[in-house]
Design an enzyme around this catalytic site. Structure first.
Site, mmCIF file in Angstrom:
data_model
loop_
_atom_site.group_PDB
_atom_site.id
_atom_site.type_symbol
_atom_site.label_atom_id
_atom_site.label_comp_id
_atom_site.label_asym_id
_atom_site.label_seq_id
_atom_site.Cartn_x
_atom_site.Cartn_y
_atom_site.Cartn_z
ATOM 1 N N ASP A 162 -99.708 10.998 47.605
ATOM 2 C CA ASP A 162 -100.276 12.308 47.282
ATOM 3 C C ASP A 162 -99.533 13.395 48.051
ATOM 4 O OD1 ASP A 162 -101.127 11.604 49.766
ATOM 5 O OD2 ASP A 162 -103.217 12.226 49.494
ATOM 6 N N GLU A 163 -98.239 13.160 48.277
ATOM 7 C CA GLU A 163 -97.407 14.137 49.003
ATOM 8 C C GLU A 163 -96.334 14.691 48.080
ATOM 9 O OE1 GLU A 163 -95.897 11.942 52.310
ATOM 10 O OE2 GLU A 163 -97.928 11.270 52.845
#
Lengths: 351, 199
Positions: free
Chosen positions: A260-261
């Site tokens: 989720d980066e």
């Protein structure tokens, strides 16, 4: 009939004295050996042409006309009229029809013993091979020793082989571009991947273009995965990718570098106020509820940015680390916000 | 095996029986086979696997399949280039037959490493010609048979082709007898030397 022709061929009007070992070759023999020849009398007039030259000439009249009226000479260029034909025997000739299409021919002339005059043997110039002078010649128009038909075969075959090679190159190139694109693309979101980010960073640094490196970390994403499953998580990531693409410009790079980066490279943009405005739009965008099936997912984002202009020499590794520090500062300050790296962030946090 | 052979085989199966049939044959020949590149080299075994799979899928004997391939090579619109190259052999079928002696050398001018068989034509008299075919890939004589049959049609020559019962050519060779009654011909297809060169 044959005797008749032979007698005409050897009229006893001596220009070059006939020797005992000179050949008596009738016109039939010449037509067979050199189907593209012309016989020239001592006055420079064409008196006979071989069957293939006749076919090539088509409706251009040749027989009983002066050679130099029918053909222009590119080589030797000194040949303009009949008087210039003296001494051309043995030289390489380059000539073209004067009437109609200027079909280029090459040839050689030999002086005739006995009656005098010349016999001129011709073949098509290379540029005429594509359509054989436009005359519809066939295999039988070329003597058995003439390689013109083999040349045609070779041209045709070479074209076919070249076409296939070019098609292969196009296919391979298409496959290479596709593979390259895939190698630099995150399959889930269609954004760039880590490799794309590294390359874009290296390019920016090498070109000395000012840029901002912005790390984006999703907040509450783990809860979405835990509560609604990975399929829902994937949908949320795709929706986030849309937001990131929407708020950035085409020239910026958006890459997904982890679960989720995300990382955004703002090309030629180092104004903290503008980046902060974009960041707020981004956060508002990802905070919109995302509906996946029956579930409504709510997330947010924290962001940290490093500016290349803050360094004497922009170092991607250092900038990544500094953008991460700014990102942690945003997280610590309560999430859903953006911070630009400041040197004081290097001071270890007191807590 | 030269990719041209494999690609011709693929083109024959696709153009004659459709993409679906080709894909099925390709799958049965090798798990990841989708198609061949004419300018690349492949294992001989793969070619034989494709031929065997095609024979099974189409319920044909190998000689029949290869003869159909030969016919396809010189008569299908997609292969007009090969037909043109063959027609360079001569203005009539008799001249074409005599040109077969030179055909492998001519073909090698363009593709030095392609596996063309050696061909030798003998005039037996009474309108009978004997063509000995040696070397090349196994079964190539059936491809040659298909080519001769289609080219006779192309020239408008009415001929009867037979396998000759002879061991003249030695092992690794096959012999085709071509019966050509002198007075039997019909209108062939049009051909000009330069049709394809200007493009």
């Amino acid at each position: 009939m044959m005797a008749d022709m032979d007698r005409r061929d050897v009229i006893d009007r001596v220009a070059i004295p006939r020797k005992d070992d000179d050949l008596l070759l009738g016109r039939h023999g010449l037509d067979l050996l050199m189907p593209m020849h012309a016989m020239i009398d001592p006055e420079g007039r064409i008196v006979h042409i071989g069957p293939s030259l006749s076919r090539l000439a088509g409706n251009r009249p040749l027989v009983n006309r002066k050679l130099t009226d029918c053909f222009s000479f590119n080589r030797p260029q000194t040949v303009r009229g009949p008087a210039d034909l003296h001494g051309i025997g043995g030289h390489r000739l380059d000539l073209a029809f004067r009437d109609g299409r200027a079909v280029r021919l090459r040839g050689v002339a030999a002086p005739l013993a006995g009656a005098g005059g010349l016999v001129l043997n011709l073949s098509l110039g290379l540029r005429e091979l594509a359509d054989l002078g436009g005359a519809g010649l066939t295999c039988t128009d070329f003597s058995a020793t003439d390689m013109t038909v083999d040349m045609l075969y070779l041209i045709e075959g070479k074209n076919a082989a070249m076409t296939e090679s070019q098609r292969l190159i196009m296919r391979l190139n298409g496959a290479r571009q596709m593979a390259e694109k895939q190698a630099f693309t995150d399959t889930l979101t269609g954004l760039g991947n880590r490799r794309a980010l590294d390359r874009a960073l290296a390019d920016l640094v090498a070109a000395g273009i000012p840029f901002a490196l912005c790390n984006v970390d999703l907040d509450y994403f783990k809860q979405v995965n835990d509560r609604h499953g990975h399929a829902a998580g994937d949908e949320v990531l795709k929706a986030v990718a849309h937001v990131l693409t929407d708020v950035t410009r085409d020239r910026d790079l958006v890459a997904r570098t982890g679960g989720d980066e995300f990382v955004i490279l703002f090309r030629n943009l180092v104004d903290p106020a503008i980046i902060d405005r974009i960041a707020r739009r981004l956060i508002v965008g990802v905070e919109q509820p995302i509906t996946v099936g029956d579930a409504t997912c709510r997330i947010s984002a924290s962001m940290g940015t490093a500016l290349s202009t803050a360094y004497d020499v922009a170092d991607p590794v250092q900038m990544m680390a500094d953008a991460d520090l700014a990102l942690y500062a945003s997280k610590r300050a309560g999430r859903s916000r953006h911070a630009v790296f400041d040197a004081c962030l290097h001071v270890p946090p007191s807590e | 095996m030269h990719g041209l052979v494999n690609r011709s085989l693929q083109g024959f199966l696709q153009d004659t029986y459709g993409d679906e049939v080709w894909r099925d044959i390709a799958r049965r020949s090798a798990p990841d086979l989708t198609g061949f590149e004419p300018m690349m080299e492949y294992e001989d075994a793969l070619t034989h696997d494709v031929i065997a799979a095609a024979c099974r899928a189409l319920s044909k004997t190998q000689p029949d399949l290869l003869e159909d391939l030969g016919t396809y090579l010189v008569s299908h619109p997609n292969m007009s280039r090969v037909r043109r190259l063959m027609r360079y052999g001569g203005d009539d079928f008799r001249a074409f037959l005599h040109s077969l002696d030179d055909l492998p050398e001519r073909a090698r001018l363009i593709l030095p490493d392609a596996p063309f068989p050696g061909l030798r034509l003998t005039d037996m008299g009474s309108g009978i010609y004997r063509l000995t075919c040696r070397g090349g890939m196994p079964g190539v004589e059936h491809v040659v048979m298909g080519i001769i049959r289609a080219m006779a049609d192309d020239y408008g020559a009415l001929v009867v082709l037979d396998w000759a019962e002879t061991a003249d050519g030695g092992p690794d060779s096959a012999t085709i007898d071509i019966h050509m009654p002198a007075d039997r011909f019909h209108e062939g297809r049009a051909f000009a030397l330069t049709d394809g060169l200007a493009s």
